[in-house]
Design an enzyme around this catalytic site. Structure first.
Site, mmCIF file in Angstrom:
data_model
loop_
_atom_site.group_PDB
_atom_site.id
_atom_site.type_symbol
_atom_site.label_atom_id
_atom_site.label_comp_id
_atom_site.label_asym_id
_atom_site.label_seq_id
_atom_site.Cartn_x
_atom_site.Cartn_y
_atom_site.Cartn_z
ATOM 1 N N CYS A 227 0.830 -1.207 0.000
ATOM 2 C CA CYS A 227 0.000 0.000 0.000
ATOM 3 C C CYS A 227 0.867 1.261 0.000
ATOM 4 C CB CYS A 227 -0.974 -0.036 1.180
ATOM 5 S SG CYS A 227 -2.374 1.088 0.998
ATOM 6 N N HIS B 290 -3.587 -5.559 1.212
ATOM 7 C CA HIS B 290 -3.375 -5.948 2.601
ATOM 8 C C HIS B 290 -3.868 -7.387 2.774
ATOM 9 C CE1 HIS B 290 -2.328 -1.972 4.094
ATOM 10 N NE2 HIS B 290 -3.346 -1.472 3.407
#
Length: 504
Positions: free
Chosen positions: A330, A443
Site C-alpha cells: 500500500c 493488505h
C-alpha cells in the site's frame, strides 16, 4: 433484545480486546449467537468488509472468535490519526472527513443516534453483545461527551466489568482510583473487575485482592495470567515491535514508520518456524535481511520524509543493489515508485515529491478513498524470488487514496478476478525487471500460506537450504484454534458463571 456486557479499562492496552474475543468464543461454544461491539475505536489498523466498508481490526478478530462475518456496525465510529492532532473520521464504514480533535469533540454528540441504531441492531439479532470500551473509562475532562465508555454503557443500559493491567504495575491503585472517579450512577453499573496480565504465583496476590474488594465494593471476577496465545493486538502498543531477530534461516525486517498501519499483515510470519522478524525503529539501521518490507501507512508522504531523514533510504537502495527482496504494501508500494503527486492536498501541502525510485511507477492521490475486498491470481514469475508463484491465488483488501500507474520498466504482479463479489479483470501491483522489488495494494496478501511459503522456500533455495512445508495449512484454521485456546484459558481463570449472572 439480547443480553449485553461491557468491558472497560483503566487505560489503553490493558487487554480488553483479547478478553472480549475470548468471551465471544466462550459464549459461542456455549451455544449462543454473539457479536462484538465497540462504539468508537482509534486505530491505524483497519479492515474492509464484504460490503466495502471500513472498520477497526479489533472487532474483526472478535467477530472471527464469535464465528460471524464482521460488519461495520460492530465498530460504527473509527478514528484514524493522520498527524497534527487530526484524525480521519469514519462512520458506519464511510469517511466523513478529517477533523482536528477540538472539532470532533463537538461532533461526537451528533453520533449518539448512530450508536443507538447500530447497537440496537446487533442487540436485536444476537443473543449476546460483548461491548468494549476505549482507553480509560475515567477521563473526567471528557466525560460530558463520552461515547466510548460509560456514555455508551448508558446508551445500551449495559453492566460493566473494569479491566486493569497488573503487568505495568499499580493495578490496585488504578482500579481503586478509577472507581473513585466514577459518579454514583456509573459505580452502580460496575459489577466486577478483572486483573489482567499477571505474572507469578496467585497465592501472593490473594490478600491484595481481598483488600481491593473491600475498598471498591465489587468482586474481582478473575486474575488472568499473561499469555502468549497468538491473538491480534488492537493497537501498536504491543510487544511484537520490541522483538529482535532470533536465530533462524530467514530474516525479515519491517520499517516501523510513525504512521504505520495494518501491522497485522505480518502476523502470518510468526507462524513460520524458519522466520524471524525485526521492526526497525527510528535511529536504528537496517541489518542484512532476506526480505525488507515497507508497510502500509496513513500518511505516505510524511513517512517517506521520515525514511529519508532517518537515513534509511540509502540503506534500502543498498539492499536493492545487493539483490535482496524488497516488498512494499500500500503506502510502502507508493513510496517505492518514482513520483508521488498530491494535487488536491489529500496527504500534505506538498504537491509532488520524488519516491525512492526502485519501481517505475507514479502515484497520484485522489479525493476518493478506495475500500474493497479482492481476489487475485499472481501473473509474474520473473526471478528466483518468484519461482512457482505464477497462478497462485491470493485474497486481500485495499484501503488507499492513491492511484498508481506503471511505466515500461515494471510488470504487474497480479490479476484481480473478483472485487466485492463481482467478477472483474484488471491487473494490480508492480514488479521490477530484476524481480526483487515488489509492490501491491493488497493488505492480507501474505495470509495466503501457499503464496508466502513459496516466497520463503525460494529464499531458502537461494541460500542453499532445503524447502520447508508450513506446519500451518490455513491461517484461518490456525487462528480458530488459537481462539479455542483462549477460551479454555479464560474459563480457567475467570468466573464465567458470575459473568453470566452479571449480563442482562
Amino acid at each position: 433484545m439480547g443480553k449485553k456486557i461491557m468491558l472497560q479499562g483503566t487505560a489503553s492496552n490493558v487487554g480488553k480486546s483479547v478478553l472480549v474475543a475470548g468471551l465471544c468464543r466462550i459464549f459461542k461454544q456455549d451455544g449462543y449467537t454473539v457479536a462484538p461491539f465497540k462504539s468508537q475505536n482509534m486505530a491505524l489498523n483497519s479492515f474492509i468488509t464484504k460490503e466495502g466498508l471500513e472498520m477497526g481490526r479489533a472487532q474483526v478478530f472478535q467477530a472471527e472468535a464469535a464465528k460471524i462475518e464482521p460488519i461495520a456496525d460492530m465498530n460504527p465510529v473509527l478514528l484514524k490519526p493522520s498527524g497534527n492532532n487530526k484524525s480521519q473520521v469514519i462512520v458506519r464504514g464511510k469517511v466523513v472527513g478529517e477533523m482536528p480533535s477540538s472539532k470532533y469533540h463537538d461532533y461526537k454528540l451528533e453520533l449518539v443516534d448512530v450508536l443507538k441504531e447500530t447497537f440496537n441492531s446487533l442487540n436485536s439479532r444476537y443473543d449476546i453483545v460483548v461491548m468494549e470500551g476505549a482507553g480509560s473509562n475515567a477521563e473526567i475532562n471528557l466525560k460530558d461527551r463520552d461515547i466510548s465508555n460509560m456514555g455508551m454503557a448508558e446508551i445500551a443500559d449495559a453492566p460493566v466489568i473494569i479491566v486493569g493491567d497488573i503487568d505495568r504495575g499499580g493495578v490496585f491503585a488504578s482500579l481503586a482510583g478509577t472507581m473513585l472517579l466514577l459518579n454514583e450512577d456509573e459505580k452502580r453499573r460496575v459489577k466486577g473487575v478483572i486483573i489482567n496480565k499477571f505474572r507469578g504465583k496467585k497465592e501472593l496476590l490473594q490478600d491484595g485482592v481481598k483488600m481491593l474488594e473491600d475498598i471498591i465494593k465489587v468482586p474481582v471476577i478473575g486474575v488472568v495470567p499473561y499469555t502468549d496465545i497468538k491473538i491480534e493486538d488492537e493497537d501498536s502498543v504491543t510487544t511484537r515491535f520490541k522483538k529482535k531477530m532470533n536465530k533462524s534461516d530467514i530474516h525479515i525486517e519491517i520499517i516501523r514508520t510513525p504512521h504505520m498501519s495494518n501491522f497485522t499483515d505480518f502476523n502470518i510470519f510468526e507462524t513460520q518456524e524458519d522466520v524471524s522478524i525485526r521492526y526497525v525503529d527510528y535511529g536504528e539501521s537496517l541489518g542484512n535481511p532476506d526480505i525488507l518490507i515497507i508497510p502500509g501507512t496513513k500518511s505516505t508522504i510524511d513517512d517517506l520524509t521520515y525514511i529519508r531523514k532517518s537515513g534509511l533510504e540509502s540503506q534500502i537502495k543498498n539492499l536493492h543493489s545487493q539483490g535482496k527482496l524488497i516488498f512494499g504494501i500500500c503506502g510502502g508500494y507508493q513510496m517505492l515508485g518514482k513520483k508521488l503527486k498530491d494535487p488536491y492536498h489529500v496527504e500534505s501541502e506538498i504537491e509532488e515529491v520524488d519516491g525512492i525510485g526502485l519501481l517505475d511507477t507514479e502515484t497520484t492521490f485522489e479525493k476518493e478513498k478506495t475500500t474493497t475486498q479482492v481476489e487475485a491470481t499472481i501473473v509474474e514469475c520473473i526471478s528466483e524470488y518468484m519461482n512457482n508463484l505464477k497462478g497462485k491465488k491470493v485474497k486481500g483488501y485495499e484501503i488507499h487514496m492513491g492511484i498508481t500507474k506503471r511505466g515500461n520498466d515494471v510488470r504487474s504482479l497480479d490479476l484481480i478476478t473478483k472485487k466485492l463479489d463481482k467478477e472483474v479483470n484488471y491487473t494490480e501491483g508492480s514488479v521490477n525487471k530484476e524481480g526483487n522489488v515488489i509492490g501491491t495494494y493488497l493488505h492480507g496478501i501474505f495470509d495466503e500460506i501457499s503464496f508466502t511459503r513459496a516466497i520463503l522456500n525460494n529464499i531458502r533455495k537461494k541460500k542453499g537450504l532445503g524447502e520447508l512445508e508450513s506446519k500451518v495449512n490455513s491461517f484461518n484454521e490456525f487462528k480458530d484454534k488459537e481462539y479455542d485456546k483462549l477460551a479454555d484459558f479464560l474459563r480457567e481463570h475467570l468466573d464465567i458463571e458470575k459473568i453470566y449472572e452479571i449480563m442482562k
